[in-house]
Design a protein around this motif. Structure first.
Motif, PDB file in Angstrom:
ATOM      1  N   TRP A 239       7.055   8.512  -8.547  1.00  0.00           N
ATOM      2  CA  TRP A 239       6.596   7.944  -9.825  1.00  0.00           C
ATOM      3  C   TRP A 239       7.231   6.582 -10.097  1.00  0.00           C
ATOM      4  O   TRP A 239       6.567   5.641 -10.523  1.00  0.00           O
ATOM      5  CB  TRP A 239       6.933   8.897 -10.996  1.00  0.00           C
ATOM      6  N   TYR A 240       8.546   6.493  -9.861  1.00  0.00           N
ATOM      7  CA  TYR A 240       9.261   5.255 -10.176  1.00  0.00           C
ATOM      8  C   TYR A 240       8.942   4.135  -9.176  1.00  0.00           C
ATOM      9  O   TYR A 240       8.797   2.986  -9.557  1.00  0.00           O
ATOM     10  CB  TYR A 240      10.777   5.485 -10.087  1.00  0.00           C
ATOM     11  N   ALA A 241       8.941   4.469  -7.888  1.00  0.00           N
ATOM     12  CA  ALA A 241       9.035   3.414  -6.879  1.00  0.00           C
ATOM     13  C   ALA A 241       7.851   3.333  -5.921  1.00  0.00           C
ATOM     14  O   ALA A 241       7.804   2.418  -5.112  1.00  0.00           O
ATOM     15  CB  ALA A 241      10.328   3.604  -6.071  1.00  0.00           C
ATOM     16  N   ILE A 242       6.908   4.277  -5.987  1.00  0.00           N
ATOM     17  CA  ILE A 242       5.761   4.223  -5.073  1.00  0.00           C
ATOM     18  C   ILE A 242       4.458   4.030  -5.839  1.00  0.00           C
ATOM     19  O   ILE A 242       3.644   3.176  -5.491  1.00  0.00           O
ATOM     20  CB  ILE A 242       5.728   5.501  -4.204  1.00  0.00           C
ATOM     21  N   VAL A 243       4.297   4.812  -6.942  1.00  0.00           N
ATOM     22  CA  VAL A 243       3.077   4.669  -7.748  1.00  0.00           C
ATOM     23  C   VAL A 243       2.868   3.225  -8.231  1.00  0.00           C
ATOM     24  O   VAL A 243       1.734   2.724  -8.191  1.00  0.00           O
ATOM     25  CB  VAL A 243       3.069   5.694  -8.911  1.00  0.00           C
ATOM     26  N   PRO A 244       3.928   2.481  -8.668  1.00  0.00           N
ATOM     27  CA  PRO A 244       3.688   1.088  -9.088  1.00  0.00           C
ATOM     28  C   PRO A 244       2.997   0.264  -7.994  1.00  0.00           C
ATOM     29  O   PRO A 244       2.117  -0.550  -8.278  1.00  0.00           O
ATOM     30  CB  PRO A 244       5.094   0.549  -9.376  1.00  0.00           C
ATOM     31  N   LYS A 245       3.396   0.476  -6.729  1.00  0.00           N
ATOM     32  CA  LYS A 245       2.770  -0.266  -5.633  1.00  0.00           C
ATOM     33  C   LYS A 245       1.308   0.168  -5.441  1.00  0.00           C
ATOM     34  O   LYS A 245       0.428  -0.663  -5.199  1.00  0.00           O
ATOM     35  CB  LYS A 245       3.579  -0.013  -4.339  1.00  0.00           C
ATOM     36  N   ILE A 246       1.069   1.489  -5.568  1.00  0.00           N
ATOM     37  CA  ILE A 246      -0.287   2.009  -5.364  1.00  0.00           C
ATOM     38  C   ILE A 246      -1.255   1.399  -6.386  1.00  0.00           C
ATOM     39  O   ILE A 246      -2.375   1.033  -6.052  1.00  0.00           O
ATOM     40  CB  ILE A 246      -0.289   3.553  -5.440  1.00  0.00           C
ATOM     41  N   ILE A 247      -0.792   1.295  -7.652  1.00  0.00           N
ATOM     42  CA  ILE A 247      -1.697   0.761  -8.676  1.00  0.00           C
ATOM     43  C   ILE A 247      -1.774  -0.771  -8.617  1.00  0.00           C
ATOM     44  O   ILE A 247      -2.603  -1.376  -9.289  1.00  0.00           O
ATOM     45  CB  ILE A 247      -1.323   1.213 -10.110  1.00  0.00           C
ATOM     46  N   GLY A 249       0.923  -2.738  -9.385  1.00  0.00           N
ATOM     47  CA  GLY A 249       1.849  -3.295 -10.372  1.00  0.00           C
ATOM     48  C   GLY A 249       3.246  -3.452  -9.790  1.00  0.00           C
ATOM     49  O   GLY A 249       3.427  -3.510  -8.573  1.00  0.00           O
ATOM     50  N   LYS A 250       4.220  -3.524 -10.690  1.00  0.00           N
ATOM     51  CA  LYS A 250       5.611  -3.707 -10.284  1.00  0.00           C
ATOM     52  C   LYS A 250       6.450  -2.576 -10.868  1.00  0.00           C
ATOM     53  O   LYS A 250       6.095  -1.990 -11.894  1.00  0.00           O
ATOM     54  CB  LYS A 250       6.157  -5.035 -10.840  1.00  0.00           C
ATOM     55  N   ILE A 251       7.607  -2.327 -10.217  1.00  0.00           N
ATOM     56  CA  ILE A 251       8.570  -1.380 -10.783  1.00  0.00           C
ATOM     57  C   ILE A 251       9.099  -1.985 -12.077  1.00  0.00           C
ATOM     58  O   ILE A 251       9.499  -3.148 -12.101  1.00  0.00           O
ATOM     59  CB  ILE A 251       9.726  -1.137  -9.792  1.00  0.00           C
ATOM     60  N   PHE A 252       9.083  -1.204 -13.171  1.00  0.00           N
ATOM     61  CA  PHE A 252       9.474  -1.769 -14.456  1.00  0.00           C
ATOM     62  C   PHE A 252      10.926  -2.235 -14.424  1.00  0.00           C
ATOM     63  O   PHE A 252      11.244  -3.327 -14.860  1.00  0.00           O
ATOM     64  CB  PHE A 252       9.266  -0.749 -15.579  1.00  0.00           C
ATOM     65  N   SER A 253      11.831  -1.364 -13.917  1.00  0.00           N
ATOM     66  CA  SER A 253      13.232  -1.771 -13.805  1.00  0.00           C
ATOM     67  C   SER A 253      13.914  -0.954 -12.721  1.00  0.00           C
ATOM     68  O   SER A 253      13.997   0.265 -12.824  1.00  0.00           O
ATOM     69  CB  SER A 253      13.961  -1.584 -15.141  1.00  0.00           C
ATOM     70  N   THR A 311       5.399   0.600 -16.960  1.00  0.00           N
ATOM     71  CA  THR A 311       4.797   0.129 -15.704  1.00  0.00           C
ATOM     72  C   THR A 311       3.280   0.067 -15.847  1.00  0.00           C
ATOM     73  O   THR A 311       2.642  -0.922 -15.487  1.00  0.00           O
ATOM     74  CB  THR A 311       5.150   1.092 -14.540  1.00  0.00           C
ATOM     75  N   PHE A 312       2.717   1.160 -16.387  1.00  0.00           N
ATOM     76  CA  PHE A 312       1.255   1.230 -16.511  1.00  0.00           C
ATOM     77  C   PHE A 312       0.737   0.178 -17.487  1.00  0.00           C
ATOM     78  O   PHE A 312      -0.262  -0.492 -17.236  1.00  0.00           O
ATOM     79  CB  PHE A 312       0.815   2.633 -16.969  1.00  0.00           C
ATOM     80  N   GLU A 313       1.445   0.040 -18.620  1.00  0.00           N
ATOM     81  CA  GLU A 313       0.969  -0.920 -19.627  1.00  0.00           C
ATOM     82  C   GLU A 313       1.083  -2.357 -19.104  1.00  0.00           C
ATOM     83  O   GLU A 313       0.157  -3.161 -19.285  1.00  0.00           O
ATOM     84  CB  GLU A 313       1.743  -0.768 -20.936  1.00  0.00           C
ATOM     85  N   LEU A 331      -6.217   1.568 -15.057  1.00  0.00           N
ATOM     86  CA  LEU A 331      -5.544   2.244 -13.943  1.00  0.00           C
ATOM     87  C   LEU A 331      -6.577   2.683 -12.898  1.00  0.00           C
ATOM     88  O   LEU A 331      -7.740   2.917 -13.239  1.00  0.00           O
ATOM     89  CB  LEU A 331      -4.738   3.442 -14.476  1.00  0.00           C
ATOM     90  N   PRO A 332      -6.163   2.788 -11.615  1.00  0.00           N
ATOM     91  CA  PRO A 332      -7.137   3.054 -10.538  1.00  0.00           C
ATOM     92  C   PRO A 332      -7.570   4.520 -10.481  1.00  0.00           C
ATOM     93  O   PRO A 332      -7.054   5.301  -9.684  1.00  0.00           O
ATOM     94  CB  PRO A 332      -6.371   2.645  -9.275  1.00  0.00           C
ATOM     95  N   TRP A 333      -8.526   4.884 -11.318  1.00  0.00           N
ATOM     96  CA  TRP A 333      -8.917   6.288 -11.459  1.00  0.00           C
ATOM     97  C   TRP A 333      -9.697   6.832 -10.259  1.00  0.00           C
ATOM     98  O   TRP A 333      -9.993   8.014 -10.206  1.00  0.00           O
ATOM     99  CB  TRP A 333      -9.699   6.496 -12.768  1.00  0.00           C
ATOM    100  N   GLY A 334     -10.016   5.971  -9.289  1.00  0.00           N
ATOM    101  CA  GLY A 334     -10.725   6.453  -8.105  1.00  0.00           C
ATOM    102  C   GLY A 334      -9.811   6.665  -6.908  1.00  0.00           C
ATOM    103  O   GLY A 334     -10.289   7.002  -5.821  1.00  0.00           O
ATOM    104  N   ASP A 335      -8.506   6.464  -7.091  1.00  0.00           N
ATOM    105  CA  ASP A 335      -7.569   6.529  -5.969  1.00  0.00           C
ATOM    106  C   ASP A 335      -6.725   7.806  -6.074  1.00  0.00           C
ATOM    107  O   ASP A 335      -5.887   7.936  -6.965  1.00  0.00           O
ATOM    108  CB  ASP A 335      -6.663   5.283  -6.018  1.00  0.00           C
TER     109      ASP A 335
END
Lengths: 551, 50
Positions: A239-247, A249-253, A311-313, A331-335
């Motif tokens: 959630w923290y470090a992989i999902v941001p790349k998938i969508i 975006g960037k890791i928030f912090s 991250t999402f916002e 957000l990428p709802w098809g992935d």
């Protein structure tokens, strides 16, 4: 992060090691899932198992294979891949150590599973004394733990070598997280190893006649609560470090993520008494202290929730989202790599809320030993964690096997996530409701002599069977996707997504990797929370108990 | 030297101003509200029963 951009692919030798762990994990999913289906059918009161198969035997298969084997094997395979990808290929020595760990764990699993299938160990996955299994069951579980230490040692040694070669540099976020989880696991499993080796094994071998039950349960829950965080933290890594790349975006912090993992290391362990709140023989003052420490875990959980929303916002607004919640639609709802773990994140909201209720001493009296608790950990472990593991598989398995997730499989994976959501809403929802009406957990179908209260539970038990059947369809879908990705999907390159921090973000402070400090505080908290009550438990122990076999 | 420091501070300030996390603020409030409501519900059940 500095290494992550250079090392794009997991070395094929490391990939084989990770895949070995995943094969065992998914076999456990198939067998344990089938056992789960049978349980819900029996508890509906409409089905009787053939050939003298016992409900409690099936319950043990389900708990051991899914709670202990699926999780531990998946996590080991995932962490080996993470470290190989973000810190560097394992040395031959470290990889061989990883294989030794794998074989110890696999042989141990086979020994324990054989005893369960021979009906010599229907003691459920918590193997509480005075229920007594065949000694081979306990030796098998010990090998699983020892194997996980060997595998974990390989990971820690690889990290330590990197640190020696890169003084003054922060390690990659994902490796840091995997190392925290490994340290937590090793510290926690000392408790279960102690009770099995010092108490349970000599007693089941007949070397001693009796066992101190409260000591064994205290040592078990010293391990049992951090075990659930050992399951959860790999999901948080995603959630923290992989999902941001998938969508995209960037890791928030990066620093916030590291701090939350350190807080999990500190506050996941000295809290086992919140599983023993109704147990006599433990001073209520120490129960209270451990409940306070339990509530400290809410802090990193809420930090995680904040960080993920942010991250999402941030991503959605960078795509031009307007309004208070407009970012949600971007957000990428098809992935499937995003959608399936996202369902896991959502399920953690009711799961976490339920956990706070469980840990509150008075309210624990409302739900203790009811099927509410089963409903609770089917939201945490069997939804938040497992759906995230499935989501990870959808890119990690093809990455390791040199294949690709086709559009058809991506669609099937999203359908799988939806099927799981529907099935779990029925099953876990009905479990929570029946639990509030007093329905016990760990119990086969019974009308309790026609008691009116027990009649109230039956409709919920039928709802659980409906949910369990839908979930089993979900398991079949996962297995189809796993087999496809491991053996049949088209050859190709699949990305191993590793998140990047936002531009201009501060570097994480090096104090986060001062292990003497964090492991020292962790040890101090454990000693504070356990020393006095544990001495008290031993000094005021009632007579020990002989072993019982009710099957 | 002093001028450089001044510029750095100014840059950070502007970046923070630009990040819009109103939705995150609302989301965490909703989450907190949900936790409180579920907790209080079971608390009431406890008071009712014991």
């Amino acid at each position: 992060m500095m290494n992550s951009n250079k090392l794009e692919k997991v070395d094929s030798r490391d990939a084989k090691l990770s895949m070995a762990y995943f094969y065992v994990a998914f076999i456990a999913l198939a067998l344990g899932g089938l056992a789960g289906l049978l349980q819900t059918l029996v508890r509906s009161g409409k089905v009787v198992l053939p050939w003298g198969i016992d409900y409690y035997q099936v319950l043990t298969v389900h708990g051991v294979l899914l709670g202990l084997v699926l999780t531990t094997f998946f996590i080991m395979g995932f962490q080996f891949a993470l470290i190989s990808r973000t810190t560097g290929t394992f040395t031959n020595g470290a990889r061989i150590t990883g294989w030794v760990g794998f074989w110890l764990m696999t042989i141990g699993t086979a020994m324990a599973a054989t005893m369960v299938l021979l009906k010599e160990a229907s003691v459920l996955y918590t193997f509480y004394a005075p229920l007594m299994a065949h000694p081979i069951f306990y030796i098998g579980l010990t090998l699983v733990i020892v194997g996980s230490w060997v595998a974990g040692g390989s990971m820690i040694a690889t990290y330590a070598k990197w640190k020696r070669n890169n003084p003054g540099k922060a390690s990659s976020l994902l490796t840091f997280m995997a190392i925290i989880n490994t340290f937590m696991w090793i510290i926690a499993t000392l408790g279960v190893a102690a009770t099995v080796l010092i108490q349970i094994l000599p007693w089941s071998l007949g070397l001693v006649d009796t066992i101190d039950i409260l000591v064994s349960r205290t040592l078990f829950w010293y391990f049992g609560h951090p075990m659930v965080y050992f399951w959860l933290l790999p999901a948080y890594m995603c959630w923290y470090a992989i999902v941001p790349k998938i969508i995209g975006g960037k890791i928030f912090s990066d620093s916030l993520a590291r701090l939350s993992f350190i807080l999990f290391l500190l506050f996941s362990i000295p809290v086992g008494f919140h599983h023993q709140l109704v147990e006599p023989g433990i001073d209520p003052a120490w129960k209270y202290i451990q409940v306070v420490l339990t509530f400290m875990v809410i802090i990193p959980s809420l930090m995680t929730a904040f960080s993920l929303f942010a991250t999402f916002e941030s991503f959605g607004r960078s795509k031009g989202a307007k309004g208070l919640f407009g970012w949600f639609r971007k957000l990428p709802w098809g992935d499937a790599r995003f959608v399936v773990p996202f369902i896991g994140m959502l399920s953690f909201i009711p799961a976490g809320a339920g956990g706070i209720i469980n840990a509150s001493h008075q309210m624990n009296a409302v739900i203790h030993n009811t099927i509410w608790v089963t409903g609770h950990f089917h939201l945490t472990a069997a939804t938040a964690v497992v759906l995230t593991f499935f989501g990870i598989s959808y890119w990690l398995i093809p990455h390791l096997t040199g294949r690709v997730l086709t559009k058809a499989m991506n669609k099937l994976a999203i359908i799988q996530g939806i099927v799981w959501t529907i099935g779990m809403s029925f099953m876990s929802g009905a479990m929570h409701a029946a639990g509030l009406l007093g329905a016990p957990r760990r119990s086969s179908f019974s009308e309790y002599g026609g008691a009116a209260q027990a009649q109230e539970w039956i409709p919920y038990q039928i709802a659980q069977a409906v949910g369990g059947s839908i979930l089993f369809i979900g398991i079949i879908l996962v297995l189809i996707i796993f087999i496809n990705l491991a053996f049949f999907a088209p050859k190709g390159e699949t990305e191993f997504p590793v998140g990047e921090v936002a531009d201009g973000a501060e570097k994480p402070p090096l104090v986060f990797e001062n292990w003497k400090l964090w492991l020292g505080i962790s040890a101090a908290l454990i000693l504070f929370a356990y020393t006095i009550p544990f001495i008290d438990i031993i000094q005021n122990a009632p007579p020990g108990s002989k072993g019982y076999k009710f099957w | 030297m002093a001028k450089t420091e001044f510029n750095t501070k100014k840059k950070i300030k502007v970046e923070h101003h630009e990040s819009d996390l109103r939705g995150t603020l609302a989301s965490v409030f909703l989450l907190g509200f949900f936790i409180i409501v579920t907790w209080v519900s079971v608390w009431m059940l406890f008071l009712d029963r014991f």
